[in-house]
Design a protein around this motif. Structure first.
Motif, short mmCIF file in Angstrom:
data_model
loop_
_atom_site.label_atom_id
_atom_site.label_comp_id
_atom_site.label_asym_id
_atom_site.label_seq_id
_atom_site.Cartn_x
_atom_site.Cartn_y
_atom_site.Cartn_z
N GLY A 191 5.55 13.49 -28.91
CA GLY A 191 4.33 13.50 -29.44
C GLY A 191 4.50 13.01 -31.01
N GLU A 192 3.20 12.82 -31.60
CA GLU A 192 3.15 12.21 -33.00
C GLU A 192 2.16 12.98 -33.80
OE1 GLU A 192 4.42 9.57 -30.13
OE2 GLU A 192 2.27 9.87 -30.14
N SER A 193 2.20 12.70 -35.12
CA SER A 193 1.70 13.59 -36.03
C SER A 193 0.21 13.51 -35.61
CB SER A 193 1.90 13.05 -37.16
OG SER A 193 1.03 13.73 -38.51
N HIS A 194 -0.53 12.39 -35.45
CA HIS A 194 -1.99 12.35 -35.47
C HIS A 194 -2.41 12.16 -33.87
CE1 HIS A 194 -3.20 12.06 -39.68
NE2 HIS A 194 -2.29 12.54 -39.57
N GLY A 195 -1.38 12.22 -32.99
CA GLY A 195 -1.78 12.05 -31.47
C GLY A 195 -2.61 13.08 -31.02
N LYS A 196 -2.84 13.28 -29.62
CA LYS A 196 -3.56 14.41 -29.03
C LYS A 196 -2.47 15.67 -29.04
CE LYS A 196 -6.19 11.55 -25.82
NZ LYS A 196 -6.69 11.14 -24.46
N ALA A 197 -1.40 15.59 -28.92
CA ALA A 197 -0.51 16.77 -28.84
C ALA A 197 0.81 16.38 -29.09
CB ALA A 197 -0.93 17.63 -27.63
N LEU A 198 1.67 17.40 -29.40
CA LEU A 198 3.30 17.26 -29.46
C LEU A 198 3.60 18.46 -28.48
CD1 LEU A 198 2.20 17.15 -32.87
CD2 LEU A 198 4.31 16.34 -33.00
N GLY A 199 4.82 18.39 -28.24
CA GLY A 199 5.38 19.00 -27.09
C GLY A 199 6.96 19.13 -26.93
N VAL A 200 7.33 20.02 -26.13
CA VAL A 200 8.80 20.27 -25.74
C VAL A 200 8.86 20.72 -24.35
CG1 VAL A 200 8.83 22.44 -26.51
CG2 VAL A 200 10.95 21.12 -26.45
N VAL A 201 9.83 19.77 -23.76
CA VAL A 201 10.35 20.35 -22.16
C VAL A 201 11.69 20.80 -22.65
CG1 VAL A 201 11.30 19.32 -19.92
CG2 VAL A 201 9.03 18.37 -21.42
N ILE A 202 11.78 22.08 -22.07
CA ILE A 202 13.35 22.88 -22.10
C ILE A 202 13.88 22.97 -20.83
CG2 ILE A 202 14.32 25.04 -22.91
CD1 ILE A 202 11.50 25.37 -24.47
N ASP A 203 14.84 22.39 -20.90
CA ASP A 203 15.75 22.45 -19.34
C ASP A 203 16.94 23.17 -19.45
OD1 ASP A 203 16.28 22.04 -16.61
OD2 ASP A 203 16.67 19.69 -17.09
N GLY A 204 17.33 24.04 -18.38
CA GLY A 204 18.52 24.82 -18.54
C GLY A 204 18.25 26.14 -18.75
N LEU A 205 17.03 26.46 -18.99
CA LEU A 205 16.66 28.11 -19.49
C LEU A 205 16.94 28.77 -18.09
CD1 LEU A 205 15.51 29.52 -21.76
CD2 LEU A 205 13.25 29.32 -20.90
N PRO A 206 17.78 29.85 -18.53
CA PRO A 206 17.93 30.92 -17.18
C PRO A 206 16.66 31.49 -16.70
CG PRO A 206 18.51 31.97 -19.15
CD PRO A 206 18.32 30.50 -19.71
N SER A 207 16.69 31.95 -15.52
CA SER A 207 15.41 32.37 -14.70
C SER A 207 15.43 33.81 -15.15
CB SER A 207 15.40 32.28 -13.24
OG SER A 207 16.70 32.82 -12.73
N GLY A 208 14.29 34.56 -14.97
CA GLY A 208 13.97 35.76 -15.19
C GLY A 208 13.87 36.26 -16.58
N LEU A 209 13.65 35.39 -17.34
CA LEU A 209 13.32 35.67 -18.78
C LEU A 209 11.76 35.79 -19.03
CD1 LEU A 209 14.16 36.10 -22.20
CD2 LEU A 209 13.76 33.79 -22.16
N ILE A 210 11.21 37.04 -19.58
CA ILE A 210 9.81 37.12 -19.46
C ILE A 210 9.45 36.38 -21.20
CG2 ILE A 210 8.08 38.97 -20.21
CD1 ILE A 210 10.13 41.08 -18.94
N ILE A 211 8.52 35.50 -20.66
CA ILE A 211 8.01 34.63 -21.65
C ILE A 211 6.46 34.43 -21.67
CG2 ILE A 211 7.76 32.23 -22.64
CD1 ILE A 211 10.17 33.56 -23.67
N SER A 212 5.63 34.49 -22.83
CA SER A 212 4.33 34.25 -22.78
C SER A 212 3.85 33.44 -24.17
CB SER A 212 3.68 35.53 -23.26
OG SER A 212 3.84 36.20 -24.47
N GLU A 213 2.83 32.86 -23.83
CA GLU A 213 2.29 31.96 -24.98
C GLU A 213 2.48 32.76 -26.31
OE1 GLU A 213 -1.14 30.70 -23.02
OE2 GLU A 213 -0.20 28.86 -22.22
N ASP A 214 1.93 34.01 -26.51
CA ASP A 214 1.86 34.74 -27.50
C ASP A 214 3.45 35.04 -28.10
OD1 ASP A 214 -0.75 35.26 -27.60
OD2 ASP A 214 -0.69 37.39 -26.79
N ASP A 215 4.54 35.09 -27.47
CA ASP A 215 5.95 35.00 -27.82
C ASP A 215 6.11 33.65 -28.63
OD1 ASP A 215 6.42 37.45 -26.50
OD2 ASP A 215 7.23 36.57 -24.73
#
Length: 381
Positions: free
Chosen positions: A16-40
């Motif tokens: 993503g870019e500063s003035h594009g529609k959005a920025l973001g991230v892809v995270i690979d390798g994260l273990p399963s079972g972790l409780i995650i929310s958008e609020d976190d």
């Protein structure tokens, strides 16, 4: 454009870019079972977001949207993708910059590397500090996962111009500084506020030094030679826009001392310990188990209202430029959250390389993390 990914097991790729529609991230390798929310994730993002008299006045909500990798509130072990929408870009501020590269910015190097016709001049594109919102989103997840071993990462502004915090404060003071509008310890924030207010009136900026302390890190993180913990921390931190220096322990002050003055006493108290932790928690590139203490230097914000000299790309003749728009008078302030995040991301990668964090979390482990995360969020609020 390569070089948008970091990590070996816990791997992030930002986009993503500063003035594009959005920025973001892809995270690979994260273990399963972790409780995650958008609020976190938003809990950490809110400490980095712009808007206010001491930072950029660009108004962005920066609420994350999770697109994948979560089911029934827990990680599945598949890649997590997160986006943060740009809702308040004002590209009109950058029309003059289209032809006049800004001194001190990456404008001219991007133009020469990728071609003028391909350069996204709106806010600097990928070279903008706006890119770091993706890092903090990933850092929020890394910070939460670190709590499995009760490891906490916290930073603050140590120096900025004439402002200085003499010694490393108590860890709770550092943790509480996240609620300061200038991200420094509360009994010193008034001094830094006045400095920033003066700079804003002058149309100028200042650099800063961020100090980060990692509480309760495990020992033995890092590998000999090229995969040392200090080397990986340096790479991830020096990748942050505006960062020009990295040190740990006594760092650049080492030249002041004799060898006899910095030979830290080794003693035993249920485990091997170092009396003064002069090395900042890392020896031979491997963590000692003592607190990791590092410092990061940010240069002054290059986008300032004061007139600067550059060239006009249309005729290659000298010209003047006074930058308008919404810019941080001290990028180190919002940089605190970014440095914390890059430290957490690097540590999690080493935790997983060392087997400290498993590929699958048990319900008991997930519940421990959730309890500690709740306690972490409530501190100093």
């Amino acid at each position: 454009m390569s070089g948008n990914s970091l990590g070996r097991i816990f791997k992030i790729t930002t986009f993503g870019e500063s003035h594009g529609k959005a920025l973001g991230v892809v995270i690979d390798g994260l273990p399963s079972g972790l409780i995650i929310s958008e609020d976190d994730i938003f809990f950490e993002l809110k400490y980095r977001r712009p808007g206010g008299i001491y930072t950029s006045t660009r108004k962005e909500e920066d609420y994350p949207i999770i697109l994948s990798g979560i089911f029934n509130g827990k990680t599945t072990g598949m890649p997590i993708s997160i986006i943060i929408e740009n809702k308040d870009p004002k590209s009109i501020h950058y029309e003059e910059i289209k032809y006049k590269p800004r001194p001190g910015h990456a404008d001219i190097t991007y133009i020469e590397k990728y071609g003028y016709e391909n350069w996204d001049y709106r806010g600097g594109g990928r070279s903008s500090g706006r890119e770091t919102v993706s890092r903090v989103a990933a850092g929020a997840i890394a910070k939460k996962l670190l709590l499995l071993t009760d490891t906490i990462v916290a930073g603050y502004i140590k120096k900025a111009g004439t402002f200085n915090v003499d010694n490393t404060p108590e860890f709770n003071e550092i943790l509480c500084s996240r609620d300061s509008p200038v991200r420094t310890i509360r009994n010193k924030e008034g001094e830094l506020m006045k400095l920033i207010e003066t700079l804003r009136k002058e149309g100028d900026s200042i650099g800063g030094i961020v100090e980060v302390v990692v509480k309760n890190p495990p020992k033995s993180l890092g590998e000999p030679v090229f995969d040392k913990l200090k080397a990986d921390l340096a790479k991830s931190i020096l990748s942050i826009p505006g960062v020009v220096g990295f040190e740990y322990g006594i760092g650049f002050d080492s030249y002041k001392f004799k060898g006899s003055e910095v030979m830290d006493e080794i003693y035993y108290d249920e485990k091997f310990r170092l009396r003064k932790n002069i090395s900042g928690g890392i020896l031979g590139g491997i963590s000692t188990g003592e607190d990791i203490i590092l410092r990061v230097a940010f240069k002054p914000t290059s986008s300032i209202a004061k007139e600067q000299k550059t060239i006009d790309l249309r005729d290659l003749k000298p010209t003047n430029l006074s930058i308008i728009g919404r810019h941080d008078p001290c990028i180190a302030i919002r940089g605190v959250s970014v440095v914390e995040s890059m430290v957490a991301i690097t540590l999690i990668d080493h935790y997983m390389l060392s087997g400290i964090i498993p590929r699958k979390l048990s319900k008991e482990q997930a519940d421990i993390i959730e309890k500690r995360w709740s306690e972490y969020k409530q501190k100093c609020i």
